[in-house]
Design a protein around this motif. Structure first.
Motif, PDB file in Angstrom:
ATOM      1  N   LEU A 244     -63.450  -0.751  -2.847  1.00 45.56           N
ATOM      2  CA  LEU A 244     -63.222  -0.965  -4.273  1.00 45.56           C
ATOM      3  C   LEU A 244     -64.296  -1.879  -4.854  1.00 45.56           C
ATOM      4  CD1 LEU A 244     -61.158  -0.009  -6.312  1.00 45.56           C
ATOM      5  CD2 LEU A 244     -59.790  -2.032  -5.837  1.00 45.56           C
ATOM      6  N   SER A 245     -64.723  -2.871  -4.084  1.00 38.85           N
ATOM      7  CA  SER A 245     -65.778  -3.778  -4.532  1.00 38.85           C
ATOM      8  C   SER A 245     -67.087  -3.027  -4.758  1.00 38.85           C
ATOM      9  CB  SER A 245     -65.977  -4.892  -3.501  1.00 38.85           C
ATOM     10  OG  SER A 245     -67.036  -5.738  -3.869  1.00 38.85           O
ATOM     11  N   LEU A 246     -67.385  -2.056  -3.882  1.00 38.36           N
ATOM     12  CA  LEU A 246     -68.608  -1.276  -4.038  1.00 38.36           C
ATOM     13  C   LEU A 246     -68.533  -0.398  -5.287  1.00 38.36           C
ATOM     14  CD1 LEU A 246     -71.359  -0.473  -2.969  1.00 38.36           C
ATOM     15  CD2 LEU A 246     -70.239   1.206  -1.480  1.00 38.36           C
ATOM     16  N   PHE A 247     -67.386   0.224  -5.523  1.00 31.95           N
ATOM     17  CA  PHE A 247     -67.196   0.991  -6.753  1.00 31.95           C
ATOM     18  C   PHE A 247     -67.511   0.117  -7.971  1.00 31.95           C
ATOM     19  CE2 PHE A 247     -64.831   4.077  -4.262  1.00 31.95           C
ATOM     20  CZ  PHE A 247     -64.910   5.246  -4.991  1.00 31.95           C
ATOM     21  N   ARG A 248     -66.973  -1.083  -7.968  1.00 31.18           N
ATOM     22  CA  ARG A 248     -67.147  -1.981  -9.121  1.00 31.18           C
ATOM     23  C   ARG A 248     -68.603  -2.429  -9.269  1.00 31.18           C
ATOM     24  NH1 ARG A 248     -61.423  -4.892  -7.874  1.00 31.18           N
ATOM     25  NH2 ARG A 248     -60.170  -3.633  -9.315  1.00 31.18           N
ATOM     26  N   ASP A 249     -69.291  -2.634  -8.139  1.00 30.10           N
ATOM     27  CA  ASP A 249     -70.698  -3.024  -8.196  1.00 30.10           C
ATOM     28  C   ASP A 249     -71.551  -1.921  -8.819  1.00 30.10           C
ATOM     29  OD1 ASP A 249     -70.154  -5.470  -7.074  1.00 30.10           O
ATOM     30  OD2 ASP A 249     -70.815  -4.932  -5.046  1.00 30.10           O
ATOM     31  N   ILE A 250     -71.258  -0.675  -8.456  1.00 21.24           N
ATOM     32  CA  ILE A 250     -72.004   0.461  -9.024  1.00 21.24           C
ATOM     33  C   ILE A 250     -71.764   0.537 -10.531  1.00 21.24           C
ATOM     34  CG2 ILE A 250     -72.192   2.978  -9.071  1.00 21.24           C
ATOM     35  CD1 ILE A 250     -71.472   2.906  -6.047  1.00 21.24           C
ATOM     36  N   LYS A 251     -70.514   0.407 -10.934  1.00 17.36           N
ATOM     37  CA  LYS A 251     -70.176   0.427 -12.359  1.00 17.36           C
ATOM     38  C   LYS A 251     -70.895  -0.693 -13.105  1.00 17.36           C
ATOM     39  CE  LYS A 251     -67.637   0.994 -16.187  1.00 17.36           C
ATOM     40  NZ  LYS A 251     -67.996   2.005 -17.204  1.00 17.36           N
ATOM     41  N   LYS A 252     -70.877  -1.882 -12.531  1.00 15.42           N
ATOM     42  CA  LYS A 252     -71.492  -3.040 -13.189  1.00 15.42           C
ATOM     43  C   LYS A 252     -73.004  -2.885 -13.302  1.00 15.42           C
ATOM     44  CE  LYS A 252     -71.371  -8.089 -13.226  1.00 15.42           C
ATOM     45  NZ  LYS A 252     -70.850  -9.306 -12.558  1.00 15.42           N
ATOM     46  N   THR A 253     -73.623  -2.265 -12.301  1.00 14.25           N
ATOM     47  CA  THR A 253     -75.071  -2.056 -12.336  1.00 14.25           C
ATOM     48  C   THR A 253     -75.472  -1.159 -13.499  1.00 14.25           C
ATOM     49  OG1 THR A 253     -75.273  -2.351  -9.943  1.00 14.25           O
ATOM     50  CG2 THR A 253     -77.036  -1.145 -11.045  1.00 14.25           C
ATOM     51  N   LEU A 254     -74.734  -0.078 -13.697  1.00 17.03           N
ATOM     52  CA  LEU A 254     -75.077   0.873 -14.759  1.00 17.03           C
ATOM     53  C   LEU A 254     -74.488   0.483 -16.113  1.00 17.03           C
ATOM     54  CD1 LEU A 254     -74.731   4.270 -12.858  1.00 17.03           C
ATOM     55  CD2 LEU A 254     -76.820   3.162 -13.605  1.00 17.03           C
ATOM     56  N   ASP A 255     -73.351  -0.186 -16.098  1.00 12.66           N
ATOM     57  CA  ASP A 255     -72.652  -0.511 -17.340  1.00 12.66           C
ATOM     58  C   ASP A 255     -72.162  -1.960 -17.271  1.00 12.66           C
ATOM     59  OD1 ASP A 255     -71.324  -0.350 -19.758  1.00 12.66           O
ATOM     60  OD2 ASP A 255     -69.616   0.780 -18.975  1.00 12.66           O
ATOM     61  N   PRO A 256     -73.095  -2.925 -17.306  1.00 14.64           N
ATOM     62  CA  PRO A 256     -72.723  -4.326 -17.079  1.00 14.64           C
ATOM     63  C   PRO A 256     -71.714  -4.879 -18.078  1.00 14.64           C
ATOM     64  CG  PRO A 256     -74.987  -4.138 -17.892  1.00 14.64           C
ATOM     65  CD  PRO A 256     -74.534  -2.770 -17.536  1.00 14.64           C
TER      66      PRO A 256
END
Length: 468
Positions: free
Chosen positions: A436-448
């Motif tokens: 779940l943390s990795l999912f959130r990191d990907i989201k934050k990278t593209l859509d901070p």
């Protein structure tokens, strides 16, 4: 409702007729097939990727959330504007831009209806296999965003298996092209194309899609197999695959669903059986004959009450249309329909079906089950009245038990409907904290700033919506 200055700016981008602010219009874009809803502040209808980019950039500059939307047939709350903001409606991007027969590639815009694409490529002797149950209204863009499956997924795979290139507008408004639009070989490096497939509009808005095509089968046979027990039908699914037969379609319907379908279609389904399998094998004529013989033997060995074969294409289409009618006919039985999407290993289909029936009895609920049994993708459909608060509490408990058991069997939360907001609370159960943390990191990278379809899949906060 947004102030006039903001509304006027959106009008300057797409034109006054493409900006909707009336309450009745906003209501139409507030919900999806879950029947949950939230009224947006504004709806913007776009005509091309450049307009999408400009809308996103202006929304970003003014701290507004953006929600992409196609036909709204998704079943997990993926397109609902949960935190207010702007809905971008993409159905005007509905052109088939190219069908390359030599290289077996089609390039389409996201608003093209899935059935339309299949029909157009078939005129050129080609075949686009993905076929969600809502194929007559579902858009290709929505299918890509949700990672849609379908009746033919067992043999041919799901939407993700046919996507070779995308044009995507990123959360900052940049327009990105991934993969290839002219070759079946993709680009090197990270597989950016499939990062966006199944991302449910949280990482970017898809504005162009390249799909690979194949040649259609030369022959097919379609079987209707009746069973007096759900468990036997589930065992038959596993046994057929064990015998090296891979049907193009292997669908399951339980008794509640069978009776609802028969009430609507009047095609002569027996009302006293507990389950049926709709099975189709296709391929070279001699291979189909061999597979059909083995399939009949296996089904009978597991205790099939009867087996019938469609005599012609008209009979076949009736059976397929009856299967596609499962959800809408079940929805006629009660005011509220809650369709779930639990996927288990096919060897565990019988176990999952039996547990669903136990849960139904435990909570005294009406649950009609159907789905793509061949790849373990089941759709327990809970039929209730949302005005009955006590009954809705039972629904919540039943859903939790269904997904708990699904994960226990080695399954997954969704085979094709996506996570959206409905299943976001269960994500940690399947992916653990690390995933779940990795999912959130990907989201934050593209859509901070979390402005593109926020609080979906890996929701930053718990979302509570009312039924429409």
């Amino acid at each position: 409702m947004l102030n006039k200055v903001l509304v006027d700016k959106f009008v300057s981008i797409v034109g006054s007729s493409n900006v909707l602010t009336d309450e009745s219009d906003l209501l139409l874009y507030s919900y999806d097939a879950t029947q949950l809803y939230k009224i947006p502040d504004l709806v913007v209808i776009v005509n091309n990727a450049e307009e999408v980019s400009k809308v996103i950039k202006f929304a970003k500059a003014n701290n507004l959330n953006v929600y992409p939307r196609g036909s709204g047939t998704n079943l997990s709350g993926g397109s609902i504007p949960v935190d207010g903001g702007v809905v971008i409606e993409l159905n005007r991007l509905n052109k088939i831009l190219n069908i390359d027969v030599e290289n077996r590639i089609a390039v389409v815009e996201p608003g093209v209806i899935a059935a339309t694409l299949d029909a157009e490529v078939s005129k050129k002797g080609l075949f686009y296999p993905p076929d969600p149950g809502s194929i007559a209204v579902a858009t290709i863009g929505g299918c890509v965003a949700e990672g849609a499956g379908g009746l033919r997924a067992l043999k041919y795979g799901t939407t993700k298996d046919y996507i070779i290139g995308l044009e995507v507008v990123l959360p900052n408004g940049d327009i990105l092209r991934t993969g290839s639009f002219s070759s079946l070989r993709g680009s090197p490096g990270f597989d950016l194309t499939h990062l966006f497939v199944g991302s449910e509009g949280t990482l970017g808005i898809i504005t162009k899609i390249a799909v690979k095509l194949i040649y259609p089968a030369k022959s097919r046979k379609t079987f209707l197999v009746m069973y007096d027990s759900v468990g036997k039908a589930g065992i038959a699914v596993a046994k057929i695959i064990e015998n090296k037969i891979i049907p193009s379609t292997m669908e399951f319907l339980d008794k509640i669903t069978i009776n609802a379908v028969e009430d609507f279609t009047k095609i002569g389904l027996p009302r006293d059986i507990e389950a049926l399998l709709l099975i189709e094998v296709d391929g070279e004529p001699e291979d189909v004959e061999t597979a059909a013989k083995i399939l009949e033997e296996v089904c009978l060995s597991v205790g099939a009450r009867s087996i019938s074969i469609a005599k012609n294409d008209a009979e076949r289409m009736k059976l397929m249309e009856a299967r596609r009618a499962a959800l809408p006919v079940l929805a006629r039985l009660k005011p509220t329909t809650i369709l779930e999407d639990a996927t288990v290993p096919r060897s565990k289909v019988a176990d999952m079906l039996e547990r669903i029936h136990e849960i139904q009895d435990k909570y005294n609920l009406m649950i009609g089950s159907f789905g793509h049994a061949g790849d373990g993708n089941l759709h327990p459909t809970i039929l209730v009245d949302r005005r009955n608060k006590e009954e809705m509490k039972k629904v919540d408990m039943a859903i939790k038990e269904i997904f708990d058991y699904c994960i226990e069997l080695g399954g997954t939360l969704t085979g094709e409907h996506g996570i959206g907001i409905v299943k976001a609370p269960f994500m940690e159960k399947e992916f653990k904290k690390e995933g779940l943390s990795l999912f959130r990191d990907i989201k934050k990278t593209l859509d901070p700033e979390n402005k593109l379809n926020p609080n979906k899949i890996v929701g930053a906060k718990e979302v509570h919506l009312e039924y429409i």
